[in-house]
Design an enzyme around this catalytic site. Sequence first.
Site, short mmCIF file in Angstrom:
data_model
loop_
_atom_site.label_atom_id
_atom_site.label_comp_id
_atom_site.label_asym_id
_atom_site.label_seq_id
_atom_site.Cartn_x
_atom_site.Cartn_y
_atom_site.Cartn_z
N ASN A 96 30.22 -42.87 4.95
CA ASN A 96 31.43 -43.33 4.28
C ASN A 96 31.23 -44.72 3.71
O ASN A 96 31.16 -45.70 4.44
CB ASN A 96 32.61 -43.32 5.25
CG ASN A 96 33.92 -43.64 4.55
OD1 ASN A 96 33.95 -44.00 3.38
ND2 ASN A 96 35.01 -43.51 5.28
N PHE B 42 38.17 -44.69 -9.74
CA PHE B 42 39.11 -45.81 -9.75
C PHE B 42 38.35 -47.06 -9.28
O PHE B 42 37.54 -46.98 -8.37
CB PHE B 42 40.30 -45.52 -8.83
CG PHE B 42 41.50 -46.36 -9.13
CD1 PHE B 42 42.33 -46.04 -10.19
CD2 PHE B 42 41.79 -47.46 -8.36
CE1 PHE B 42 43.45 -46.82 -10.48
CE2 PHE B 42 42.90 -48.25 -8.63
CZ PHE B 42 43.73 -47.93 -9.69
N ALA C 148 39.99 -42.42 -4.45
CA ALA C 148 39.52 -42.26 -3.07
C ALA C 148 40.20 -41.10 -2.34
O ALA C 148 39.58 -40.47 -1.49
CB ALA C 148 39.72 -43.56 -2.30
N THR D 147 51.54 -53.40 -2.78
CA THR D 147 52.37 -52.38 -2.15
C THR D 147 51.67 -51.77 -0.95
O THR D 147 50.49 -52.01 -0.70
CB THR D 147 52.70 -51.24 -3.15
OG1 THR D 147 51.49 -50.53 -3.45
CG2 THR D 147 53.30 -51.79 -4.43
N HIS E 70 50.68 -48.89 -0.71
CA HIS E 70 49.75 -47.86 -1.18
C HIS E 70 48.33 -48.11 -0.67
O HIS E 70 47.61 -47.16 -0.36
CB HIS E 70 49.78 -47.82 -2.71
CG HIS E 70 49.05 -46.67 -3.30
ND1 HIS E 70 49.46 -45.36 -3.15
CD2 HIS E 70 47.93 -46.61 -4.06
CE1 HIS E 70 48.64 -44.56 -3.77
NE2 HIS E 70 47.69 -45.29 -4.33
N ALA F 104 36.26 -47.43 -3.89
CA ALA F 104 36.76 -48.77 -3.61
C ALA F 104 38.28 -48.77 -3.64
O ALA F 104 38.88 -48.36 -4.64
CB ALA F 104 36.22 -49.77 -4.63
N VAL F 105 38.86 -49.20 -2.54
CA VAL F 105 40.31 -49.35 -2.44
C VAL F 105 40.55 -50.85 -2.27
O VAL F 105 40.14 -51.44 -1.27
CB VAL F 105 40.89 -48.56 -1.26
CG1 VAL F 105 42.41 -48.68 -1.23
CG2 VAL F 105 40.45 -47.10 -1.31
N ILE F 106 41.19 -51.44 -3.26
CA ILE F 106 41.41 -52.89 -3.26
C ILE F 106 42.91 -53.15 -3.11
O ILE F 106 43.73 -52.57 -3.84
CB ILE F 106 40.85 -53.51 -4.55
CG1 ILE F 106 39.34 -53.22 -4.64
CG2 ILE F 106 41.12 -55.02 -4.59
CD1 ILE F 106 38.69 -53.57 -5.96
#
Length: 155
Positions: A117, A26, A60, A90, A92, A84-86
Amino acid sequence: MLDAIQCIEPNFSGKGLKIGIAMARFNTPVCHGLRDACLAELEKLGVAAGDITLATVPGALEVPLVLQTMAKSGRFDALVALGAVIRGETYHFELVSNESGAGVTRVGLDFDIPVANAILTTENDEQAEVRMLEKGGDAARVAVEMANLHKTLRG
C-alpha cells in the site's frame, strides 16, 4: 536454540514475478512520481516490464476494486496500490484515507495475495512530493519481498 529455528531470509529477486499495480489519477503529479519510482525499483529488482500490469483509476477510493479484480484473476504474485490523499478543508480526507486503506488491506487478506500500500496520506502537497519517490520504491520492494515470502510459505 536459534540455530535450530528455520529462518526465512528476505528475497528481493523479482525475476519471474507478475506484479499488478492500481494507481489513482487524482493528485496526478504525485501519483506519477510514485509510479515512476515504483517501476524503476521493480526494474532494478529484476521484474520484467512485460510482467507488470498498470491500471489507473480516478481516485484512491477506486483502487481497492481494481486490486480485487486483479487478485481474483489469479494472474499476479503481488499487487501495489499507488495514490495520494492530501488533506483539504473537509472531512473527506479522513473518509478517503480510512476507506481506501481498509479496502487495500481487505483485498490482501480476502484473496491471500500480498498487497503493498503506497497510497500516501499527507497534510499538504509538499509532504506528498517529499515522500513520493521513497514510498514508490518502498512499495516495489515490499511487493517483491512479500511475493517471494508468500511463495516460500505456501510451498
